[in-house]
Design an enzyme around this catalytic site. Structure first.
Site, PDB file in Angstrom:
ATOM      1  N   SER A 129       2.501  -2.654   0.780  1.00  0.00           N
ATOM      2  CA  SER A 129       1.055  -2.664   0.537  1.00  0.00           C
ATOM      3  C   SER A 129       0.750  -1.741  -0.622  1.00  0.00           C
ATOM      4  O   SER A 129       1.407  -0.706  -0.808  1.00  0.00           O
ATOM      5  CB  SER A 129       0.294  -2.198   1.777  1.00  0.00           C
ATOM      6  N   TYR A 142      -1.255   3.950   8.170  1.00  0.00           N
ATOM      7  CA  TYR A 142      -0.831   2.692   7.541  1.00  0.00           C
ATOM      8  C   TYR A 142      -0.200   2.971   6.175  1.00  0.00           C
ATOM      9  O   TYR A 142       0.872   2.457   5.856  1.00  0.00           O
ATOM     10  CB  TYR A 142      -2.035   1.764   7.389  1.00  0.00           C
TER      11      TYR A 142
END
Length: 267
Positions: A129, A142
């Site tokens: 990501s 995250y």
């Protein structure tokens, strides 16, 4: 002979889009899901796999090899989102996120390596990501799990060169998928010192996903990597400003970049 691609988390979102795109290009695709029976209309076979359960990983790999005798490409796509003030996220949820986003992909890689080594060929693509390049407020866990996968990809890649196995990763930005619905959200507590700011930031994050790009962009990027003779170490796919934010982090002083992020999230 058509390449055989295994996509973890291939039943929905980016994984599904990539699988359908690759299959249309004549590539043999297998996707995975914890509950394959929930996807009877999938355009490609869905095999049972839970990346947090090693026994299901071994069984899945064996099933694909039994049918195809090889796995040419592994796309480590399965992942989970998590939001919240780090202080208030339960330890169990932090560990669960790392089990899915970091330890899970590593265990799938370990399971497929003996086959790729025997083939003297293989490509492993880890979906990370853009958030993994920076510590984002209320997405810190995250960011950390995806950033860890980015770094271990670099190390793995060097260790695998002697076996003609290539590893790379692709960092997507925000895409219009169902990831927000499956994300763990730490509750916005009435008595929390983070209540107002976290609640506002959470709404902003959901808006970014809802207005995200078409997952087909990821599918096209993955296909190009598969067809590339010597893939790069890192790829970024997303809106210009999302990708540019990584460049800014490299060139701006830390505090200036931090201020930019805080302005973006209206903190």
């Amino acid at each position: 002979m058509s390449k055989v691609v295994l996509i973890t988390g291939g039943s929905s979102g980016i994984g599904k889009s990539v699988g359908e795109f690759l299959q249309a290009k004549g590539i043999k695709v297998y996707g995975t899901s914890r509950n394959p029976k929930n996807y009877p209309n999938s355009k490609f076979p869905i095999v049972a796999l839970d990346v947090t359960q090693p026994e299901t990983i071994s069984k899945c790999i064996s099933e694909v090899i039994e049918k195809e005798s090889r796995i040419d490409v592994l796309l480590n796509n399965a992942g989970a989102g998590i939001t919240g003030p780090i202080e208030e996220i339960p330890d169990a949820e932090i560990k669960r996120n790392f089990e899915t986003n970091f330890f899970g992909p590593i265990n799938v890689i370990k399971a497929v390596l003996p086959t790729m080594r025997k083939q003297n060929a293989g490509l492993i693509i880890n979906v990370t990501s853009i958030a993994g390049y920076m510590g984002l407020p209320y997405r810190g866990v995250y960011s950390a799990s995806k950033g860890a996968l980015e770094l271990i990809t670099e190390a793995f890649r060097m260790e695998l060169k002697d076996f003609n196995i290539v590893m790379t990763n692709v960092a997507p930005g925000d895409f219009a998928t169902n990831i927000a619905a499956g994300r763990y959200h730490a509750p916005v507590l009435d008595d929390s010192p983070y209540r107002e700011v976290y609640g506002k930031t959470l709404r902003l994050m959901d808006e970014h996903v809802d207005s995200g790009g078409d997952p087909k962009q990821m599918a096209e990027a993955i296909y190009k990597i598969i067809e590339t003779k010597n893939p790069k170490i890192h790829y970024k796919v997303g809106a210009f400003m999302q990708k540019f934010s990584i460049i800014l982090k490299r060139i701006l002083p830390d505090k200036v970049y931090e201020k930019m992020l805080m302005n973006h999230y209206k903190l």
